[in-house]
Design an enzyme around this catalytic site. Structure first.
Site, PDB file in Angstrom:
ATOM      1  N   HIS A 109       0.816  -1.217   0.000  1.00  0.00           N
ATOM      2  CA  HIS A 109       0.000   0.000   0.000  1.00  0.00           C
ATOM      3  C   HIS A 109       0.855   1.274   0.000  1.00  0.00           C
ATOM      4  CE1 HIS A 109       0.462  -0.156   4.503  1.00  0.00           C
ATOM      5  NE2 HIS A 109       0.451   1.160   4.362  1.00  0.00           N
ATOM      6  N   ASP A 139       0.383  -7.628   1.532  1.00  0.00           N
ATOM      7  CA  ASP A 139       0.772  -6.221   1.641  1.00  0.00           C
ATOM      8  C   ASP A 139       2.289  -6.066   1.621  1.00  0.00           C
ATOM      9  OD1 ASP A 139       0.264  -3.511   1.732  1.00  0.00           O
ATOM     10  OD2 ASP A 139       0.185  -3.419   3.922  1.00  0.00           O
ATOM     11  N   GLY A 211       3.184   6.472   8.082  1.00  0.00           N
ATOM     12  CA  GLY A 211       4.560   6.689   7.653  1.00  0.00           C
ATOM     13  C   GLY A 211       5.491   5.604   8.130  1.00  0.00           C
ATOM     14  N   SER A 213       4.644   2.537   7.961  1.00  0.00           N
ATOM     15  CA  SER A 213       4.354   1.386   7.114  1.00  0.00           C
ATOM     16  C   SER A 213       5.561   1.013   6.264  1.00  0.00           C
ATOM     17  CB  SER A 213       3.168   1.686   6.196  1.00  0.00           C
ATOM     18  OG  SER A 213       1.987   1.839   6.940  1.00  0.00           O
ATOM     19  N   ALA A 230       0.222  -2.055   9.674  1.00  0.00           N
ATOM     20  CA  ALA A 230      -1.113  -1.501   9.924  1.00  0.00           C
ATOM     21  C   ALA A 230      -1.224  -1.001  11.351  1.00  0.00           C
ATOM     22  CB  ALA A 230      -2.181  -2.570   9.673  1.00  0.00           C
ATOM     23  N   LEU A 268      -5.078 -26.133  -2.769  1.00  0.00           N
ATOM     24  CA  LEU A 268      -5.172 -27.467  -2.195  1.00  0.00           C
ATOM     25  C   LEU A 268      -6.559 -28.027  -2.440  1.00  0.00           C
ATOM     26  CD1 LEU A 268      -3.967 -29.762  -0.509  1.00  0.00           C
ATOM     27  CD2 LEU A 268      -4.676 -28.511   1.550  1.00  0.00           C
TER      28      LEU A 268
END
Length: 460
Positions: A109, A139, A211, A213, A230, A268
């Site tokens: 992100h 992410d 920031g 992240s 997060a 699977l």
């Protein structure tokens, strides 16, 4: 006065001994005391901070995304320049994990929709970064920079973390510059933050703010144990609840992105739910934690391996399985063609079962029809007499191909995805799909299956 000073120094000495004991293993960086005998994390911080970088991105101006501004007469009438300026913004943080190749790991992100990415090192060098690949499901994104004298961080084993372990978070909160905070591991195996994600988060009370992240979560050995991802707060700020992607998950994603440019998930062929004490009692199994196989898909690797509805999965690849979210995340990172070993309970019997992860859908290798509304993607309608049609209890579309760097690719579509809905309404044919996306204003959501798991993609 002397007794008070002695007592104070005794407290500092006890605290120093506690911090030292938390990193008893013989490693390069461990807590120390300074010249005054006070405990300090500075040696660890000094070693790892050169590996943590700031990331800024250049994004398209709103003028570029509005179709009206593509008309030269419209631009001329309103005196709008032909080349609108791009917008620069501080996006987040990243971690250098390979100094030789220049690999920098960050969050998906952070660089999503970026036209250009710029990495700023601790020594203030600013370097353009190439996007190697990204994985929205976890992410995680991998960047590459070309520079000498880089410092990489050691990647630790996040499976050894325990609730209560001390950790340090390093990043660029609010774009103010590199910042170090500390705390403990508050919980492990957190999930449910995003319904389409592959989640097994580390929860920490180390301060994580916008920031941070993509920044580093490290242990007291100076090893990377998580990628800060997060936060939960009433206004997007820190309230003592932050989450990081475990380093073992990030390492697996990194390996696939470096090799393929993306994560190639297989299937699977099972539906799964958490084991509860009541269900365990009804099934006659002794396990207190595990995952129940709620359904086995026809013709799937699970069926070929002999798995049955009601089996309880307790171990995958030698590691215990606690929840369905955990099993989902671990299976979602297993490459296509790899053999896995499951330990399952069937009543009072314990079985070892081997299965090979299969491609998402055979139809993905078939030549499909283009979707004009989403440039770069082709699809195949699911045939009525197929096992997949019966599994879905109706039709749908299989994504047969996606051109790299196309609109479809940037939106998150991948070959093998099975599309079955738009804006939460079922679509079963190409005509229905095209009608639904053509009539949507301001963007729309596409519901699909990827391997064994549901994913929602937002297209704007």
């Amino acid at each position: 006065m002397g007794d008070r000073k002695s007592a104070l120094m005794s407290r500092f000495a006890s605290l120093a001994a506690l911090v030292m004991a938390l990193a008893a293993a013989p490693v390069a960086a461990q807590p120390q005391t300074d010249a005054r005998g006070l405990p300090t994390l500075a040696p660890i911080v000094n070693e790892v901070t050169p590996a943590v970088v700031n990331i800024s991105v250049l994004t398209r101006s709103p003028l570029e995304t509005n179709p009206l501004f593509a008309d030269p007469y419209f631009r001329r009438f309103f005196n709008i320049p032909d080349r609108p300026q791009r917008q620069e913004q501080a996006a987040g943080s990243g971690v250098i994990v390979d100094a030789v190749r220049g690999y920098v790991i960050t969050n998906h992100h952070v660089i999503r929709n970026a036209e250009q990415v710029v990495v700023t090192l601790k020594d203030r060098r600013q370097l353009p970064a190439k996007l190697v690949g990204t994985d929205p499901g976890t992410d995680i994104a991998l960047l590459q920079i070309d520079a000498k004298g880089l410092t990489a961080i050691r990647i630790g084993d996040s499976d050894t973390l325990q609730v209560g372990d001390y950790v340090i978070a390093i990043g660029n909160p609010f774009g103010i510059g590199q910042t170090v905070t500390s705390g403990i591991v508050s919980a492990l195996g957190r999930s449910g933050l995003s319904p389409e994600g592959f989640e097994d988060f580390i929860q920490t009370d180390a301060s994580i703010n916008p920031g941070n992240s993509g920044g580093a979560l490290i242990n007291l050995r100076g090893e990377l144990v998580g990628i800060n991802s997060a936060i939960i707060g009433p206004s997007g700020g820190n309230v003592g609840i932050g989450f990081a992607v475990p380093s073992n998950m990030a390492r697996t994603v990194l390996a696939q992105i470096a090799r393929f440019g993306e994560v190639r998930r297989g299937r699977l062929g099972i539906d799964m739910v958490d084991l509860t004490p009541d269900i365990a009692k009804k099934l006659g199994v002794s396990a207190s934690e595990g995952v129940i196989i709620a359904a086995v898909h026809s013709g799937s690797p699970a069926e070929k391996a002999g798995l049955r509805e009601g089996d309880v999965v307790v171990v995958l690849g030698g590691r215990p399985v606690h929840t369905a979210a955990e099993l989902r995340a671990r299976l979602g990172l297993t490459p296509v063609g790899e053999e896995i070993e499951l330990r399952v309970l069937r009543g009072k019997d314990a079985l070892n079962v081997r299965a090979t992860i299969a491609p998402p859908q055979d139809a993905a290798s078939t030549e499909g029809k283009a979707v004009p509304q989403i440039q770069g993607m082709s699809v195949v309608e699911i045939e009525r007499d197929s096992a997949l049609f019966r599994q879905l209890k109706g039709g749908g579309l299989v994504v047969a191909g996606v051109e790299r760097d196309s609109r479809a690719f940037r939106a998150g579509f991948r070959p093998g995805d099975i599309i079955y809905g738009v804006n939460r309404r079922r679509v079963q044919t190409l005509a229905e799909f095209q009608k639904s996306v053509s009539g949507a204003k301001g963007g729309y959501s596409v519901s699909l299956l990827r391997g064994d798991f549901g994913v929602t993609i937002i297209v704007r």
